[in-house]
Design a protein around this motif. Structure first.
Motif, PDB file in Angstrom:
ATOM      1  N   MET A 271      -9.820  -2.475 -12.165  1.00  0.00           N
ATOM      2  CA  MET A 271      -9.722  -1.441 -11.136  1.00  0.00           C
ATOM      3  C   MET A 271      -8.246  -1.062 -10.901  1.00  0.00           C
ATOM      4  O   MET A 271      -7.881   0.112 -10.836  1.00  0.00           O
ATOM      5  CB  MET A 271     -10.336  -2.006  -9.852  1.00  0.00           C
TER       6      MET A 271
ATOM      7  N   PHE B 208      -2.619   1.656  -5.661  1.00  0.00           N
ATOM      8  CA  PHE B 208      -3.761   0.823  -5.290  1.00  0.00           C
ATOM      9  C   PHE B 208      -3.231  -0.559  -4.953  1.00  0.00           C
ATOM     10  O   PHE B 208      -2.414  -1.102  -5.686  1.00  0.00           O
ATOM     11  CB  PHE B 208      -4.727   0.725  -6.484  1.00  0.00           C
ATOM     12  N   ALA B 209      -3.690  -1.114  -3.868  1.00  0.00           N
ATOM     13  CA  ALA B 209      -3.279  -2.467  -3.500  1.00  0.00           C
ATOM     14  C   ALA B 209      -4.457  -3.139  -2.830  1.00  0.00           C
ATOM     15  O   ALA B 209      -5.101  -2.552  -1.965  1.00  0.00           O
ATOM     16  CB  ALA B 209      -2.085  -2.428  -2.552  1.00  0.00           C
ATOM     17  N   ALA B 210      -4.773  -4.358  -3.250  1.00  0.00           N
ATOM     18  CA  ALA B 210      -5.949  -5.023  -2.689  1.00  0.00           C
ATOM     19  C   ALA B 210      -5.846  -6.531  -2.840  1.00  0.00           C
ATOM     20  O   ALA B 210      -5.109  -7.050  -3.680  1.00  0.00           O
ATOM     21  CB  ALA B 210      -7.217  -4.538  -3.391  1.00  0.00           C
ATOM     22  N   THR B 211      -6.594  -7.203  -2.002  1.00  0.00           N
ATOM     23  CA  THR B 211      -6.821  -8.640  -2.133  1.00  0.00           C
ATOM     24  C   THR B 211      -8.063  -8.838  -2.998  1.00  0.00           C
ATOM     25  O   THR B 211      -9.050  -8.117  -2.831  1.00  0.00           O
ATOM     26  CB  THR B 211      -7.116  -9.246  -0.748  1.00  0.00           C
TER      27      THR B 211
ATOM     28  N   ARG C 284      -6.928   0.851 -13.848  1.00  0.00           N
ATOM     29  CA  ARG C 284      -7.459   2.216 -13.831  1.00  0.00           C
ATOM     30  C   ARG C 284      -6.665   3.097 -12.869  1.00  0.00           C
ATOM     31  O   ARG C 284      -6.243   4.200 -13.213  1.00  0.00           O
ATOM     32  CB  ARG C 284      -8.935   2.194 -13.429  1.00  0.00           C
ATOM     33  N   GLU C 285      -6.419   2.569 -11.695  1.00  0.00           N
ATOM     34  CA  GLU C 285      -5.702   3.364 -10.696  1.00  0.00           C
ATOM     35  C   GLU C 285      -4.268   3.677 -11.140  1.00  0.00           C
ATOM     36  O   GLU C 285      -3.723   4.717 -10.777  1.00  0.00           O
ATOM     37  CB  GLU C 285      -5.692   2.628  -9.354  1.00  0.00           C
TER      38      GLU C 285
ATOM     39  N   MET D  55     -11.412  -6.541 -10.656  1.00  0.00           N
ATOM     40  CA  MET D  55     -10.377  -5.900  -9.848  1.00  0.00           C
ATOM     41  C   MET D  55      -9.094  -5.683 -10.638  1.00  0.00           C
ATOM     42  O   MET D  55      -8.332  -4.751 -10.341  1.00  0.00           O
ATOM     43  CB  MET D  55     -10.155  -6.683  -8.560  1.00  0.00           C
TER      44      MET D  55
ATOM     45  N   PHE E 185      -3.384   4.735 -13.823  1.00  0.00           N
ATOM     46  CA  PHE E 185      -3.383   5.887 -14.727  1.00  0.00           C
ATOM     47  C   PHE E 185      -4.005   7.130 -14.117  1.00  0.00           C
ATOM     48  O   PHE E 185      -4.307   8.084 -14.817  1.00  0.00           O
ATOM     49  CB  PHE E 185      -4.099   5.527 -16.027  1.00  0.00           C
ATOM     50  N   ASN E 186      -4.197   7.125 -12.844  1.00  0.00           N
ATOM     51  CA  ASN E 186      -4.757   8.281 -12.161  1.00  0.00           C
ATOM     52  C   ASN E 186      -3.645   9.283 -11.879  1.00  0.00           C
ATOM     53  O   ASN E 186      -2.776   9.026 -11.052  1.00  0.00           O
ATOM     54  CB  ASN E 186      -5.407   7.812 -10.851  1.00  0.00           C
TER      55      ASN E 186
ATOM     56  N   GLN F 214       0.800  -1.215   0.000  1.00  0.00           N
ATOM     57  CA  GLN F 214       0.000   0.000   0.000  1.00  0.00           C
ATOM     58  C   GLN F 214       0.847   1.287   0.000  1.00  0.00           C
ATOM     59  O   GLN F 214       0.557   2.200  -0.761  1.00  0.00           O
ATOM     60  CB  GLN F 214      -0.954  -0.004   1.186  1.00  0.00           C
ATOM     61  N   PRO F 215       1.916   1.352   0.834  1.00  0.00           N
ATOM     62  CA  PRO F 215       2.656   2.613   0.861  1.00  0.00           C
ATOM     63  C   PRO F 215       3.378   2.962  -0.441  1.00  0.00           C
ATOM     64  O   PRO F 215       3.778   4.102  -0.610  1.00  0.00           O
ATOM     65  CB  PRO F 215       3.687   2.385   1.988  1.00  0.00           C
ATOM     66  N   ILE F 216       3.567   2.002  -1.341  1.00  0.00           N
ATOM     67  CA  ILE F 216       4.354   2.292  -2.555  1.00  0.00           C
ATOM     68  C   ILE F 216       3.569   1.997  -3.828  1.00  0.00           C
ATOM     69  O   ILE F 216       4.164   1.809  -4.889  1.00  0.00           O
ATOM     70  CB  ILE F 216       5.688   1.519  -2.577  1.00  0.00           C
TER      71      ILE F 216
END
Lengths: 510, 510, 510, 510
Positions: C95, C79-82, C98-99, C92, C101-102, C74-76
């Motif tokens: 998702m 977006f980070a997810a399970t 997409r993130e 996902m 390119f934000n 998460q800190p680097i």
């Protein structure tokens, strides 16, 4: 030990309670060390990593190699912090070490920003903790009433068994463990760093009947190893047995499986106290357990015979079981054996029996390939008088192999043996099973690399082995090279179509 | 206990080892509970908070009240996790409780997504841990060798003192502590939940000479309280004294200050063992310490005399010292006293002496105003037979005061007393000192609120007090109302220009 | 591209808006990838890392290679997810992309637990986002009013300059940038991946007068590069200049230094619009800026002459400036140049001028040594028709050098050149300066390694170079080997006592 | 605005781009503010919270009210950091504000340690960003090509509809939105803070036919509101419609549902540009859409008639639909309406139609009960000339009701109306449905509280209402009281057995 190392940092300590320490630069220096920290986290190794950081005065401004190290490390350490003032450096180092020893040991992390590192302060204002005065003893007995309870359980038991895990070594509890199993006449199994607590051939040393024992025992004592995937989360223990768990860590006891009794503390101190409590009685039940031990010994013998054919196999390409057997035969009383790899190394777990405690090192519960060279380096550094033999899979060696050069430079000769099947074979088996032959080899085959030349390039000794009967002579020549001060690599070409049994059952995922 | 509560959740347990538990909805339900969790974290209270969460199948999609609760809770809990499968609910509840008791107790957090909560599973597949089989005893003795060491130190000591902290209550070690100080003849100071271990008037009960004792003692034993800001980080202890620290938590021992000896374990078990070890000797040194105790008793007397004028003050507006003294006089053997506030409550620490252990509750190291009503609710719920008196600052009461209604609804009458100076006065003092009179009152003055009417609106008993000699009669009438089943609020108007000494020294920041 | 790679994963994309992707195993597979993710984070590279994970049903139970990957990532990442359900995998992934390119692009991370990966679901229930329908265009113009404002500023300017940073390449804005500087007659400096936007020799290409220009300009336009340590946090720009910042990321504009005007959007679209807005006017001021350009050209010439002696040096050991000059002379129009190292590579920044945009790669703001082999692999994979030349420091090569084998196996030949000074020399200089000669060499010297043999061992081409006049012939032979399909390593022994100027000034820390 | 407030902090800004700010003390001061921060996070409100912290020199030592605030805030803010140096305070405040405006707005958090706050520094060394020079404009147009694409789509459309969401207000795009729907003749629905963009009675104002329109439209334009649970994650839109999404946030566009076209930027600027692009054509298609609008208007009428009976109900206890209708009738052009609660307030969404944009406030996607008093306080503070009416559920009011006192003290009179059903009724319905009548009321019933007395106690105006025909007169008297400077509470007793339709369908979980 990690200066200019390409490996992940590795704790290796000669004395219980003495943690490892490594210092790395900010950014990639710290992130390259994360696998080592994570390994220590799962392997319960006390270890302080100190990382650099951009100046605190440039916080969040995008300084060179600035990363949120502390945020990244927190999930895999027992303690992670920034040192915000030069006066606090020594104090926070003591804090980090203290946290390493809370419960099961593990790693801590400190980040020291550049300006905090460079500033000068009045020593009187800084807290400089004195050695021995910044933390308490770790040698806890736990709840004394439970010592009595366990003695009662064991004295009455007819079919007990004990599993001696990694913390037996962490706590330097080998003597206490041996006294415990001998006095009470209990069959002992060992795993992790607990291997070698009893030498091969010892009447209480068992290793091929664990599953049988866990199924038939009336009392099972688990010492210093969690009910994690390596134990099937505790599901493989007889549901009617009295299960006792002894561990350094409160959080581990009763986790994943109900227990009849749990004791938290130094496993050596506890085993000693239980032995004493049982010995004081008129009869500790040792004799009545003899039939149970004979039953297990018969199982051990049968198990060994099953494997003999593979151990002595003359097939070509070389059967990795033969390599495993040769290595075990080759070990001396004083050889520290390190396994680093997947399948070829896993196979050695069926053959290699270290002669002493603290003479077995493996990738641990994180399954970290690439631990071999740094483990060898650390082992040789701490024990220059011992022989260090590291058996690598070829995939594992190439992860951190460049530190062979560090071994040359720092005069840390060790004997490297590669079981080379030109593949990441443990993954390959599962992949074939799951996705079929077509997609089974994708991304897990490696080139055919003559690793002996790598050793030679760096000033070490190297040899290629293709014939089963050349294994021993090559090992002997490697040993001589090491004695002369050169690290050595014996590259043994093995059959890629022989797999470890756990791999074929995919036990590690169940 | 927290159903429809507007307060933060609050653990309050009748028995050691029994944690509190609260269940809240997702989103604001969980975030409103964070202060309670944080308070438990700093106060070492075992406590499981279970929060709702949007369906796992809607993870990261923006479901109603979806927030990353686990990420927010991790920094202030001993364990925080999502339950990812219905089969794991019971298991993970046991895991969370186990973690609450690791070292110094503290809170855990579990989030159960909506679909995980609603799904039905085969009970056989779920792990349902049995009570008593999912965790070990917390009653550790620590390192037995250190018990002997401490006995040696104490027997030789001529000017020892002991500080009995919160963990004396956490471990229900009051009997052991009393036996310890009496057998060894050691003057005892108490703080936090340790207050009341010795009743006022007991020959070993000291409270006005702590600073003197810490300066002159040859041995200082700190039991179950950290060297945090309340102890000046350990800096206020004589540097030549032998300092011994006994604590449930390994991480606390030696933190912030060097120690001569540290013992980690159940503080009651340890005190008992030390008493036993010292008693076995021909002479435990009790007699030779009498002069030291007399020296301190003289100091206690002098300290008490200094305060007498304020305690008996008849000035108007009412001096808050007078209120403190009246409350202490009013307490029965069975009154649980709760302080909730800043300065007016801090002042009571100089006057109020609970008659029993476990009969003092305060905002703790987090300095959490607003703990009063939920603490009172919990105390009355667990001990319906006892009188619960909560003394509030007016700022503190209005933070969670609406739960007075909950007390009415759940039939949990308690006697609330408000020391009303229409200000956040502790902050006000520091602000005036730092920024001058002009800016000193900005943002810390409150309205003049007749809180008695609030009680009346909700069906409770209320009264306003303006005269010093009306304090006692009003308290008596409040007591009668509570006996009749009504919660009561006695709103006492006090002088906003009297401050606590710590406030005037800003001790808490040093 | 990362299958069986020992390197950190590396994004390399041929088209703007196309992110990289790598899939790694759980535990050490994921942690070994962290440096690559962190590098992408600081370098603004869009990149999805997918990691394995133990079964969700074994969450927190200690499964094989279980680590809290998401917490660590998460800190680097952006977006980070399970992924908690098999039905959500495709959704996902969309998702996560997409993130990426934000704002400024960056990495994302997804962890897919083993049981989520293996389960089968009804495709109708799963969301399968269609390509092009799950995210918006990144080609934002920003605030149109600001386009006009910038055109006004530039048309009036007499001494403008522009810095073309990495995002000029990220946005494939090379044509727009060239048109901008030519139409408006503005001197251009380039850094990061912006290098090569203008070819060497172009009348608007400047590189030795940046400090002078930033000091004397009346308008400074910073395009697509932050005011981080590489820009002295913006402090080195004239305080009287009108400073304009154009960036993909809102968070970057105005950070660390006040600006006169900031525009957030696609830097190519913005430069084009500004050119158009300025061109429409009767006079865009191009001619009146000629004197300013001549002033700078004179400075460029003088700067080049200063370096000539070192570039042509015949000293032995070989001067690293000579190597830098030889490499630049050797580059073709189609050579992608990669620098991987500290000082020897930093020196090439003074000599090497790529002929095209997208033909320069370097370790970036994280200063990540070891990017060379994976960058070379990725560049060759995406552009098999191009020559890839990677210049390594010896310390850098040995970090990830084993993937030279991967290049052989996947038929990705590139020309590796090592500037070998047997040291981590950038660190060494600072260490000597700070701690003196005695401690200056501790931990930063490396062995003398004949890297050509490493290439040969793996089936590549290798050569050792000791003489300055042998550099070019060796490079030519390496080029031929690469053309024949073999990766090559030319190991050039250089003088360890020549340092880069930034190293000697420690500019990177100021 | 939050001085001595018991509420959670609340942003309320009069001008777009102007964030809110609150300053709170460390520890519980900060944790009590978390719900407000979380609400701003989900509601896309720009807002900086500044929290205190123990001295940096006491980091990790257990200072008063020390908590890891930044770690807790990171998951729910756009930016969270510690200020490590006094010189950086202004700079980091600018950084935090900048991050608030990146994409969809949201909250940031800064923690300033005590010693950093108190130190004095040379102003020349500190970076003091100038207003307007530390960040770029937020008024982005997005990709201009997409503006044309959307104009093309709309001009061809026969059955379009538009949903005007919260960002229409965030961007102060009301005029642009009205021009858009009128010029193109498109039926408009509004939600969140978008309500009031068109006044009730406007020919393009629709609110009872949304589901029908989403089912039958050929083009659906979603403006400034995500496909979250309030939109059924986008599943309720016709799968054959062309779906267009316009949003401030790149991460929102295409999330949870595929779109035909997405545009990221200031929604007002984009709507204006699309209107301009469509208007320039010979025929924008406005006329051909008339039949579609008539079809919807018929639906609106039918929908209104269905509700009329409940709106005019004379039943006792009072039907909450009657209250909703009375409130709507009572609103002036200048009344800011705030809803705070569950079911009684949700019901008002069917009746209350604000007359202007920015005159509707609700708990938002976090479903945060208790927003009412702080929202009212902020609204009145920013718009002292306007009437502020807040309608509360009784459960909601008592969460933050004590700040009624703050309203008195700061002279911020507002008209509070309580729909009192003595329950948390929205939860109660679901609980009965799921667990049956027996367990359906557990933990969700509240006492019968005469809230008017609370107002009176604090110097406000209060009234109890039991009869339907007394609602209006009581509201009128409350209005007069407010005009005279007193906040007022009208406590209306409503029927606990009438529920909102969404509650009965449990729509929010689907």
């Amino acid at each position: 030990m990690c200066a200019t190392s390409r490996s992940r940092p590795t704790p290796r300590t000669a004395t219980p309670g003495k943690p490892g320490c490594a210092v790395v630069t900010a950014g990639p220096g710290t992130t390259d060390a994360i696998t080592g920290v994570a390994n220590a986290f799962r392997a319960e190794s006390p270890f302080l990593l100190i990382g650099g950081q951009g100046a605190l005065s440039q916080h969040k401004m995008g300084s060179l190699q600035d990363l949120p190290h502390v945020d990244m490390m927190q999930p895999i350490t027992k303690f992670a912090a920034t040192v915000p003032h030069t006066e606090r450096i020594a104090d926070m180092v003591s804090m980090a070490f203290r946290e390493c020893f809370n419960g099961a040991p593990g790693p801590s992390f400190l980040e020291i920003p550049r300006d905090v590192l460079d500033a000068q302060v009045d020593l009187k204002k800084a807290r400089i903790p004195a050695a021995g005065q910044y933390r308490a003893s770790t040698r806890s007995l736990g709840d004394p009433d439970d010592i009595q309870r366990l003695a009662d359980i064991l004295v009455k038991s007819e079919r007990p068994c004990v599993l001696l895990g990694t913390q037996v070594w962490t706590c330097r509890a080998s003597d206490a463990a041996r006294e415990f199993v001998r006095t009470l006449n209990i069959p002992a199994y060992m795993n992790g760093a607990g291997r070698g607590t009893l030498p091969p051939g010892d009447p209480h040393h068992f290793n091929r009947t664990r599953r049988y024992a866990f199924d038939k025992a009336d009392v099972i004592v688990i010492v210093g190893t969690p009910f994690d995937f390596r134990m099937g989360y505790g599901k493989r223990l007889s549901s009617s047995a009295t299960v006792v768990q002894i561990d350094l860590d409160y959080r581990t006891v009763g986790k994943n499986r109900d227990i009849s009794l749990g004791i938290v503390g130094d496993v050596g101190r506890i085993l000693k106290a239980v032995t004493d409590a049982a010995t004081g009685r008129t009869d500790n039940g040792a004799k009545k357990r003899e039939a149970w031990l004979e039953e297990l010994r018969a199982g051990e013998k049968a198990g060994g015979e099953k494997l003999a054919a593979m151990f002595h196999s003359n097939s070509k390409p070389i059967n990795p079981y033969r390599v495993a057997w040769e290595i075990n035969e080759f070990l001396t009383e004083d050889t520290i054996y390190i396994g680093d790899g997947g399948d070829v190394v896993t196979i050695t777990a069926q053959a290699v029996q270290p002669r002493q405690p603290g003479h077995w090192m493996d990738p641990g519960p994180l399954g970290t390939l690439g631990v071999g060279v740094p483990f060898a380096m650390a082992a040789k550094y701490v024990h220059p008088e011992k022989e260090v033999l590291c058996y690598f899979g070829d995939g594992a060696f190439s992860l951190t192999g460049w530190d062979f050069e560090t071994c040359v430079r720092f005069n840390l000769p060790f004997l490297g043996v590669i079981g080379n099947n030109s593949a990441m074979n443990q993954i390959r088996y599962g992949q074939i099973a799951k996705y079929g032959a077509n997609r089974g080899d994708v991304g897990n085959k490696l080139g055919d690399v003559p690793y002996s030349k790598f050793a030679e390039m760096l000033g070490g000794y190297g040899e290629e082995v293709y014939e089963p009967d050349q294994i021993r002579p090559a090992l002997e020549r490697g040993r001589e090279a090491v004695k002369s001060g050169k690290p050595a690599l014996i590259n043994i070409w093995v059959d890629p179509n022989v797999y470890a049994p756990g791999t074929m059952n995919q036990t590690m995922y169940k």
